[in-house]
Design an enzyme around this catalytic site. Structure first.
Site, PDB file in Angstrom:
ATOM      1  N   ASP A 377       0.835  -1.186   0.000  1.00 31.37           N
ATOM      2  CA  ASP A 377       0.000   0.000   0.000  1.00 31.37           C
ATOM      3  C   ASP A 377       0.880   1.250   0.000  1.00 31.37           C
ATOM      4  OD1 ASP A 377      -2.675   1.321   0.505  1.00 31.37           O
ATOM      5  OD2 ASP A 377      -1.615   1.959   2.308  1.00 31.37           O
ATOM      6  N   GLU A 413       1.628  -0.559  -4.956  1.00 34.45           N
ATOM      7  CA  GLU A 413       0.697   0.508  -5.277  1.00 34.45           C
ATOM      8  C   GLU A 413       1.594   1.732  -5.459  1.00 34.45           C
ATOM      9  OE1 GLU A 413      -3.476   2.295  -3.607  1.00 34.45           O
ATOM     10  OE2 GLU A 413      -1.793   2.274  -2.222  1.00 34.45           O
TER      11      GLU A 413
END
Length: 744
Positions: A377, A413
């Site tokens: 993330d 990401e």
């Protein structure tokens, strides 16, 4: 708000008590965390700026919990505190209290009244209970610091805190599937959301780790063609205070409490009742059962920030051991956090303790739990040196060369909220990136442009959609002659947990996030969506017109077909295969309810869409021409006498240069050579709202057989075969796939 007021009679003051002295630890190098030995357990924790550290062993009895404290020794590095306690066994609950200076302006917030979770705890007893006790400084009823500057509060947090649990070494016999990237199909899902409403499962398994690994679920995933499940975070979490105050939770799990312990609330009631060790075992069993089914397990992990929030957030773990050791500070202001994540804090990956914590956690989940990869993330934060993004960051060099981590799937990401935060394509191999440019381009072509065309306007030209179909060499090729990271570094997706679901993408013009309680300020406005004429689901008094539903399902088939036929690694958001809806909520991070849980009660058109998805992924699995591992050169390779990729216009002739720039030209033919190993594949796309006559290209001279047409509600066999140079008409807003037999 589920918190205790500051004047609660159950709140106790911290009392300094004489501690026993733990025995020295002679093991070198010191292993952080709690590790059993023949005589007890070794404990080690990092706290470079502390003046003393107490290990606290917690024992339960009928009358409550009691605490035994042991003073730890500073080791030779002067950064780590260690000790051995005899008689400790698996299941022992523990935590720490850390002594040191209190000076918030310099980032020093040591407070021994705070009972701290070991950052390396492998299992935990539950979730901290939000209240003033969790704050190392004095707060008011709104949990804001009073007075300013913050003053240390001596209220003991033990009763409100979870505890770490000592675990036993396990004999691991992990069999990783090691599915090649070229064969990988990722299914992003949530442990609870996938099965909470799945009536076919026994009730006690719904929404749990065990339920995810049940044969009903694994057989379903395999029937779709899925090879890997990517799970939203299962690291132990603690919801943000502003959510807890509204009786909501961080359902997605992006608020990490522990990087080693699994989230207890996702385990079965039986495991939770049996204790943290049983919860941990359920996670191990889940991974093993998924492996037995041939499925890889990829974890979405949040190493960029923690649940402790900004400088005035709660103190539950890292902050208590020394916030300047872990968190990124504003330059020349050590008492303030530099936030690139939008959460209040960002871990500082210039610091050795942060790198070590991250790498140790990753190795643990691979080698002892058995997971097969990670999705990072806000990964740009992981490669930051303050404002600067470092392509050759030490963390990524370490993962690329680590004998454990270099063999599993690592997915970025590739952005964050800080300066220079968009870095798609710029990370080191062997990692892959979520390709947001792919998402936006394909949405634009099939959804947003169609809205413009339906309104009498023009959409965009064909250049961007062609680039995405061919593997996004502009992002991952790294040079005029594409080589770089290759097309398999691009994880292609249309939708994900963050944003509209596939059905909502074609059913809503704008987000409907009212249930989140943020007055519509949350969630992106860059949806590139179109409701096809009616907003949402319709109602009993105004049912959805059949023509609108047909148009929506055709658009969804176009999006899925493009995803499957594009070079790169496809990722399907769980539920999109049968058009599950989140009712227009494009940021359902706090909706642990029917908004986020998949609805398994399907209508016929949903079953038809699911059959289409399974069929297309089967075609991809059977035909290597649909899953290239190298970028196209648009010239013959090896002994092949036709180019590996050719672009044709509706005339069957090579696409004229000027027509790439013409927004009125919405017809594209893409011919991919299967060489001598597979059939050639012809993808035909008609993005206009009218029939277009086409002539088939010459190719290698073999006839083209229709394998799939997005105008079909469900897959079917076809006897339509066309010789090179033959003509046909392509229906409006559709795409087709043809195969031409290879030369023998």
């Amino acid at each position: 708000m589920t918190s205790l007021p500051a004047t609660s009679p159950t709140a106790t003051r911290y009392v300094a008590r004489a501690s026993e002295r733990a025995l020295p630890v002679r093991l070198r190098p010191v292993r952080l965390g709690a590790h059993l030995t023949d005589t007890g357990a070794d404990f080690a924790v990092l706290a470079p700026h502390a003046t003393a550290v107490d290990l606290c062993l917690i024992d339960r009895s009928a009358s409550g919990i009691t605490e035994r404290r042991y003073s730890l020794h500073r080791d030779a590095s002067f950064t780590t505190w260690v000790g051995h306690v005899s008689g400790v066994r698996a299941g022992q609950e523990y935590g720490y209290r850390v002594h040191g200076p209190w000076n918030p302006d310099t980032g020093m917030r040591f407070n021994p009244a705070q009972f701290l979770l070991d950052p390396y705890a492998r299992a935990i007893t539950g979730t901290p209970r939000l209240g003033p006790e969790l704050y190392g400084h004095k707060v008011n009823d709104a949990l804001d610091p009073v007075p300013l500057p913050p003053q240390r509060d001596d209220t003991d947090s033990l009763e409100a805190m979870c505890r770490g649990v000592v675990t036993a070494p396990t004999e691991t016999h992990i069999r990783h599937p090691y599915t090649p990237w070229s064969h990988t199909v990722i299914y992003e899902t949530h442990v609870r959301g996938l099965t909470q409403q799945l009536a076919a499962l026994p009730e006690e398994l719904r929404g749990t780790y065990a339920g995810l690994a049940h044969p009903i679920v694994t057989n379903y995933l395999r029937s779709l063609g899925v090879t890997a499940v990517e799970l939203l975070p299962i690291h132990a979490k603690m919801s943000e205070p502003f959510l807890t105050e509204r009786d909501l939770t961080n359902y997605w799990g992006y608020s990490t409490l522990s990087y080693f312990a699994p989230e207890p609330s996702l385990a079965t009631a039986t495991a939770r009742a049996a204790g943290p060790l049983a919860v941990l075992q359920e996670v191990r069993d889940m991974v093993a059962r998924l492996h037995d089914a041939g499925l890889e397990v990829i974890l979405d992990v949040v190493y960029n920030h923690t649940c402790e929030g900004g400088v005035n957030g709660p103190t539950v773990s890292l902050r208590g051991f020394g916030q300047t050791t872990y968190y990124m500070q504003v330059p020349n202001q050590p008492g303030q956090f530099y936030d690139t994540t939008g959460t209040g804090n960002s871990l500082d990956f210039r610091r050795t303790p942060v790198l070590q914590l991250t790498l140790d956690s990753l190795r643990y989940w691979v080698s002892e739990i058995g997971v097969d990869g990670f999705r990072f993330d806000l990964a740009a934060t992981l490669a930051r040196r303050g404002d600067h993004f470092d392509t050759n960051h030490p963390l990524y060099l370490a993962m690329a060369t680590d004998p454990i981590l270099s063999n599993v799937k690592l997915i970025n990401e590739p952005w964050d909220l800080g300066p220079n935060g968009w870095q798609t394509g710029n990370f080191l191999p062997p990692t892959a990136d979520w390709n947001d440019r792919y998402r936006d381009s394909i949405r634009q072509f099939w959804v947003a442009d169609q809205r413009a065309v339906a309104g009498g306007g023009l959409g965009g030209d064909l250049r961007d959609v062609a680039t995405r179909l061919a593997g996004s060499a502009d992002l991952f090729g790294h040079g005029r002659s594409p080589s770089g990271r290759g097309p398999l570094a691009s994880v292609n997706f249309i939708t994900a947990h963050d944003g509209f679901s596939l059905y909502d993408l074609v059913s809503y013009d704008s987000k409907h996030n009212e249930a989140n309680g943020e007055n519509g300020r949350d969630g992106t406005d860059n949806n590139r969506s179109w409701n096809h004429g009616v907003e949402g689901e319709g109602s009993d008094t105004a049912p959805l017109p059949e023509n609108v539903l047909r148009a929506r399902t055709r658009t969804m088939r176009n999006l899925i077909g493009t995803l499957v036929f594009s070079a790169g690694v496809p990722m399907l958001y769980g539920g999109d295969e049968f058009a599950d809806t989140k009712f227009g909520n494009n940021n359902a991070y706090c909706q642990d309810n029917h908004v986020s849980w998949l609805d398994w009660d399907h209508e016929e058109w949903q079953r038809e869409l699911q059959a289409t998805v399974a069929y297309l992924f089967r075609l991809r699995s059977e035909h290597r021409v649909l899953r290239p591992s190298m970028f196209y050169t648009e010239s013959p390779s090896g002994r092949d006498h036709i180019p590996d990729l050719q672009w044709f216009a509706d005339t069957g002739e090579p696409m004229p240069e000027h027509r790439w720039f013409d927004p009125s030209n919405r017809l594209l033919q893409m011919l991919r050579s299967g060489s001598e190993r597979d059939a050639d594949a012809l993808v035909v796309i008609n993005g206009s709202n009218h029939h277009v006559p086409i002539r088939f290209p010459q190719g290698r001279g073999n006839p083209f057989a229709l394998a799939w047409d997005s105008s079909w509600p469900t897959p079917r066999s076809s006897e339509r075969i066309y010789q090179p140079g033959a003509c046909t008409r392509v229906e409006p807003l559709t795409m087709q796939l043809y195969f031409a037999n290879p030369e023998r």
